[in-house]
Design an enzyme around this catalytic site. Structure first.
Site, PDB file in Angstrom:
ATOM      1  N   ARG A  72      42.540   0.239   3.149  1.00 25.04           N
ATOM      2  CA  ARG A  72      43.184   0.588   1.877  1.00 25.04           C
ATOM      3  C   ARG A  72      42.610  -0.230   0.723  1.00 25.04           C
ATOM      4  O   ARG A  72      42.482   0.265  -0.399  1.00 25.04           O
ATOM      5  CB  ARG A  72      44.696   0.362   2.004  1.00 25.04           C
ATOM      6  CG  ARG A  72      45.466   0.835   0.794  1.00 25.04           C
ATOM      7  CD  ARG A  72      46.954   0.892   1.052  1.00 25.04           C
ATOM      8  NE  ARG A  72      47.662   1.431  -0.107  1.00 25.04           N
ATOM      9  CZ  ARG A  72      48.674   0.812  -0.705  1.00 25.04           C
ATOM     10  NH1 ARG A  72      49.110  -0.352  -0.252  1.00 25.04           N
ATOM     11  NH2 ARG A  72      49.265   1.363  -1.740  1.00 25.04           N
ATOM     12  N   HIS A  76      41.274   1.240  -2.881  1.00 24.16           N
ATOM     13  CA  HIS A  76      41.761   0.805  -4.195  1.00 24.16           C
ATOM     14  C   HIS A  76      40.632   0.224  -5.038  1.00 24.16           C
ATOM     15  O   HIS A  76      40.570   0.435  -6.245  1.00 24.16           O
ATOM     16  CB  HIS A  76      42.887  -0.226  -4.032  1.00 24.16           C
ATOM     17  CG  HIS A  76      44.209   0.388  -3.727  1.00 24.16           C
ATOM     18  ND1 HIS A  76      45.395  -0.075  -4.226  1.00 24.16           N
ATOM     19  CD2 HIS A  76      44.530   1.458  -2.961  1.00 24.16           C
ATOM     20  CE1 HIS A  76      46.396   0.678  -3.790  1.00 24.16           C
ATOM     21  NE2 HIS A  76      45.898   1.609  -3.016  1.00 24.16           N
ATOM     22  N   HIS A 205      45.371   7.810   6.350  1.00 27.31           N
ATOM     23  CA  HIS A 205      46.764   7.545   6.708  1.00 27.31           C
ATOM     24  C   HIS A 205      47.050   7.763   8.198  1.00 27.31           C
ATOM     25  O   HIS A 205      48.189   7.879   8.594  1.00 27.31           O
ATOM     26  CB  HIS A 205      47.701   8.388   5.838  1.00 27.31           C
ATOM     27  CG  HIS A 205      47.702   7.969   4.404  1.00 27.31           C
ATOM     28  ND1 HIS A 205      48.269   8.706   3.396  1.00 27.31           N
ATOM     29  CD2 HIS A 205      47.208   6.851   3.801  1.00 27.31           C
ATOM     30  CE1 HIS A 205      48.108   8.068   2.238  1.00 27.31           C
ATOM     31  NE2 HIS A 205      47.465   6.946   2.452  1.00 27.31           N
ATOM     32  N   ASP A 251      51.581   7.165  10.695  1.00 26.84           N
ATOM     33  CA  ASP A 251      51.281   8.193  11.693  1.00 26.84           C
ATOM     34  C   ASP A 251      52.199   7.988  12.890  1.00 26.84           C
ATOM     35  O   ASP A 251      51.986   7.063  13.686  1.00 26.84           O
ATOM     36  CB  ASP A 251      49.795   8.081  12.094  1.00 26.84           C
ATOM     37  CG  ASP A 251      49.421   8.934  13.301  1.00 26.84           C
ATOM     38  OD1 ASP A 251      50.287   9.658  13.841  1.00 26.84           O
ATOM     39  OD2 ASP A 251      48.240   8.866  13.714  1.00 26.84           O
TER      40      ASP A 251
HETATM   41  C1  HEM Z   1      44.802  10.342  -2.067  1.00 25.68           C
HETATM   42  C2  HEM Z   1      45.829   9.706  -2.478  1.00 25.68           C
HETATM   43  C3  HEM Z   1      46.503   8.576  -1.766  1.00 25.68           C
HETATM   44  C4  HEM Z   1      47.786   8.227  -1.976  1.00 25.68           C
HETATM   45  C5  HEM Z   1      48.774   8.891  -2.904  1.00 25.68           C
HETATM   46  C6  HEM Z   1      48.053   7.093  -1.123  1.00 25.68           C
HETATM   47  C7  HEM Z   1      49.254   6.432  -1.071  1.00 25.68           C
HETATM   48  C8  HEM Z   1      49.556   5.398  -0.216  1.00 25.68           C
HETATM   49  C9  HEM Z   1      50.815   4.718  -0.175  1.00 25.68           C
HETATM   50  C10 HEM Z   1      51.990   4.962  -1.099  1.00 25.68           C
HETATM   51  C11 HEM Z   1      50.753   3.817   0.850  1.00 25.68           C
HETATM   52  C12 HEM Z   1      51.863   2.884   1.315  1.00 25.68           C
HETATM   53  C13 HEM Z   1      52.055   1.705   0.395  1.00 25.68           C
HETATM   54  C14 HEM Z   1      53.299   0.980   0.786  1.00 25.68           C
HETATM   55  O1  HEM Z   1      54.375   1.461   0.443  1.00 25.68           O
HETATM   56  O2  HEM Z   1      53.201  -0.065   1.461  1.00 25.68           O
HETATM   57  C15 HEM Z   1      49.451   3.929   1.438  1.00 25.68           C
HETATM   58  C16 HEM Z   1      49.025   3.201   2.515  1.00 25.68           C
HETATM   59  C17 HEM Z   1      47.763   3.300   3.048  1.00 25.68           C
HETATM   60  N1  HEM Z   1      46.730   4.068   2.568  1.00 25.68           N
HETATM   61 FE1  HEM Z   1      46.844   5.457   1.121  1.00 25.68          FE
HETATM   62  N2  HEM Z   1      46.937   6.782  -0.408  1.00 25.68           N
HETATM   63  C18 HEM Z   1      45.956   7.658  -0.770  1.00 25.68           C
HETATM   64  C19 HEM Z   1      44.650   7.668  -0.307  1.00 25.68           C
HETATM   65  C20 HEM Z   1      44.162   6.817   0.651  1.00 25.68           C
HETATM   66  C21 HEM Z   1      42.789   6.753   1.053  1.00 25.68           C
HETATM   67  C22 HEM Z   1      41.649   7.551   0.438  1.00 25.68           C
HETATM   68  C23 HEM Z   1      42.718   5.832   2.048  1.00 25.68           C
HETATM   69  C24 HEM Z   1      41.513   5.385   2.828  1.00 25.68           C
HETATM   70  C25 HEM Z   1      40.543   6.168   3.159  1.00 25.68           C
HETATM   71  C26 HEM Z   1      44.053   5.329   2.267  1.00 25.68           C
HETATM   72  C27 HEM Z   1      44.395   4.421   3.228  1.00 25.68           C
HETATM   73  C28 HEM Z   1      45.659   3.873   3.372  1.00 25.68           C
HETATM   74  C29 HEM Z   1      46.001   2.958   4.451  1.00 25.68           C
HETATM   75  C30 HEM Z   1      45.100   2.532   5.584  1.00 25.68           C
HETATM   76  C31 HEM Z   1      47.326   2.574   4.237  1.00 25.68           C
HETATM   77  C32 HEM Z   1      48.148   1.596   5.066  1.00 25.68           C
HETATM   78  C33 HEM Z   1      47.971   0.195   4.496  1.00 25.68           C
HETATM   79  C34 HEM Z   1      48.617  -0.893   5.304  1.00 25.68           C
HETATM   80  O3  HEM Z   1      49.101  -0.658   6.413  1.00 25.68           O
HETATM   81  O4  HEM Z   1      48.601  -2.031   4.814  1.00 25.68           O
HETATM   82  N3  HEM Z   1      44.900   5.939   1.383  1.00 25.68           N
HETATM   83  N4  HEM Z   1      48.734   4.898   0.768  1.00 25.68           N
END
Ligand code: HEM
Ligand SMILES: *[C@@H]1O[C@H](CO)[C@@H](O)[C@H](O)[C@H]1NC(C)=O
Ligand SMILES: *[C@@H]1O[C@H](CO)[C@@H](O)[C@H](O)[C@H]1NC(C)=O
Ligand SMILES: *[C@@H]1O[C@H](CO)[C@@H](O)[C@H](O)[C@H]1NC(C)=O
Ligand SMILES: *[C@@H]1O[C@H](CO)[C@@H](O)[C@H](O)[C@H]1NC(C)=O
Ligand SMILES: *[C@@H]1O[C@H](CO)[C@@H](O)[C@H](O)[C@H]1NC(C)=O
Ligand SMILES: CC(=O)N[C@H]1CO[C@H](CO)[C@@H](O)[C@@H]1O
Length: 352
Positions: A72, A76, A205, A251
């Site tokens: 993530r 970002h 995700h 997931d």
């Molecule tokens: C396209 C729009 C996207 C949205 C709206 C989005 C939104 C989010 C949100 C809201 C979370 C959870 C944050 C929290 O509440 O702790 C999250 C987690 C995460 N996102 Fe996304 N995301 C997007 C795209 C991506 C992309 C492109 C990737 C990587 C290729 C990604 C990888 C992840 C990962 C791995 C987590 C888990 C992080 C953790 O466990 O610390 N996301 N995302």
């Protein structure tokens, strides 16, 4: 002799099987930005990829969750002002940085520490020749592979940015989880991602966690009708109020495995965010979701391509930027003779 022949055949088959499976790594299929190359560090730091993978493997043996945090972080970094490691900069005297905008409040603190510790190992071996932006990109790549996903090459040679990303730029470039598919498609099209890229990138995700507040708008005051009942009830247990501070997995089928189950969840209406589930509702993306749910190889292939594209968004190369001695501090802020050169005005002019 008659006995040896089948043995040799078996041996040959074994060897060719091994070489086939180890060559199941993906080369670079996205166009490569001038100034970047997969072999960028071949002479200046040939061990960089080995060092990073070795240390991450040890870290993930203790806590595989860190892989999601690192994946993530790269997303970002790249979406806001390009893959220039601006996400790593501390705000300090120059005002709030990318780190301080709401979407970043949930980035894992450990991810920042892991990146700088990788940098320390790499710089100890090779000197200050590898950028923080490349370390973030390699860490994300390895996080995917070490979680069970595809192994793939990425172009290297990014430089670290000198400009802070503003809070506004962060908000404008990272879509919120309440976005519908239309909003995602429009937002990501500005970065040259098509519908397949959007669906593939969202597959990130397949690992990691979320805080309640990112999805409780789907539960309260009214429940999103596109959410499967049992799944919704379980989420309500985890998050009894809209502002509950708990977390849950992204997931539900295989929370720590990088596979295509994220899409199987969507087909079963068990996607966590609106931005996830609406990909299955919208007619422009639903067939792509279905195809990834039934064909993991196809998903891996498209994910790799999209990551190779994402990893090159507005990169700095050649004489642009710098190679930071500490990933959270610009070199110019790490010298006593410079203190107040940084201007917030410059930051807001940062290219989006
Ligand atoms: C396209 C729009 C996207 C949205 C709206 C989005 C939104 C989010 C949100 C809201 C979370 C959870 C944050 C929290 O509440 O702790 C999250 C987690 C995460 N996102 Fe996304 N995301 C997007 C795209 C991506 C992309 C492109 C990737 C990587 C290729 C990604 C990888 C992840 C990962 C791995 C987590 C888990 C992080 C953790 O466990 O610390 N996301 N995302
Ligand atoms: C940031 O966004 C807010 C709200 O949209 C706006 O009022 C403010 O002027 C923006 N700041 C800069 C520096 O662009
Ligand atoms: C998607 O969201 C946008 C912005 O919130 C809204 O204007 C639009 O009506 C929504 N589209 C659909 C199909 O729900
Ligand atoms: C959530 O909001 C309610 C009502 O506003 C408040 O009573 C409660 O303490 C809050 N809970 C948390 C975890 O912030
Ligand atoms: C890097 O900079 C941060 C912030 O100033 C500091 O806390 C940290 O100790 C530095 N790391 C190293 C290895 O010097
Ligand atoms: C300053 O730079 C040195 C290397 O020149 C580095 O070891 C140190 O971590 C840096 N400190 C900060 C606070 O950036
Ligand atoms: C202002 C703020 O809380 N920023 C945070 C951004 O995310 C990193 C990692 O979680 C924190 O260390 C920062 O404090």
């Amino acid at each position: 002799m008659k006995f040896l022949a089948p043995c040799l055949v078996a041996l040959f088959l074994t060897i060719s099987f091994i070489s086939v499976s180890s060559s199941s790594s993906y080369g670079i299929s996205a166009p490569i930005t001038e100034g970047l190359s997969a072999s960028f560090y071949h002479s200046s730091c040939p061990k960089v990829t080995t060092i990073i993978r070795h240390h991450l493997k040890k870290i993930f043996e203790d806590d595989i969750g860190q892989a999601a945090g690192l994946l993530r972080l790269h997303f970002h970094d790249c979406f806001v002002q390009g893959c220039d490691a601006s996400v790593l900069l501390d705000g300090s005297h120059s005002g709030p940085s990318e780190k301080d905008a709401p979407p970043n409040l949930s980035l894992r603190a450990e991810a920042f520490k892991i990146i700088d510790s990788l940098r320390e190992h790499v710089h100890k071996e090779c000197g200050r020749v590898v950028s923080c932006a490349d370390i973030v990109a390699l860490a994300a790549r390895d996080s995917v592979f070490l979680s069970g996903g595809p192994d793939y090459e990425i172009p290297l040679g990014r430089k670290d940015g000198l400009n802070f990303a503003t809070r506004n730029a962060t908000l404008a470039n990272l879509p919120p989880p309440t976005s519908n598919a239309s909003a995602l498609l429009t937002s990501l099209a500005t970065k040259n991602f098509d519908a397949t890229d959007v669906v593939a990138l969202s597959g990130g995700h397949t690992i990691g966690i979320s805080h309640c507040t990112s999805f409780t708008p789907r539960l309260y005051p009214t429940q999103d009708p596109t959410m499967e009942e049992t799944f919704a009830n379980d989420l309500k247990q985890t998050c009894p109020e809209s502002n509950s501070t708990s977390t849950t997995v992204l997931d539900i089928r295989t929370p720590n495995l990088f596979d295509n189950k994220y899409y199987v969840n969507l087909v079963n209406r068990q996607g966590l965010f609106t931005s996830d589930q609406d990909l299955y509702t919208d007619s422009r993306t639903s067939d792509i979701v279905t195809s990834f749910a039934s064909d993991e190889k196809l998903f891996f292939e498209k994910f790799v391509l999209a990551m190779q594209k994402m990893g090159q968004l507005s990169v700095l190369t050649g004489g642009q930027g710098e190679i930071r001695a500490n990933c959270s501090v610009r070199n110019s802020d790490n010298k006593s003779y410079v203190s107040s050169v940084v201007e917030d005005d410059d930051e807001s002019k940062a290219e989006l």
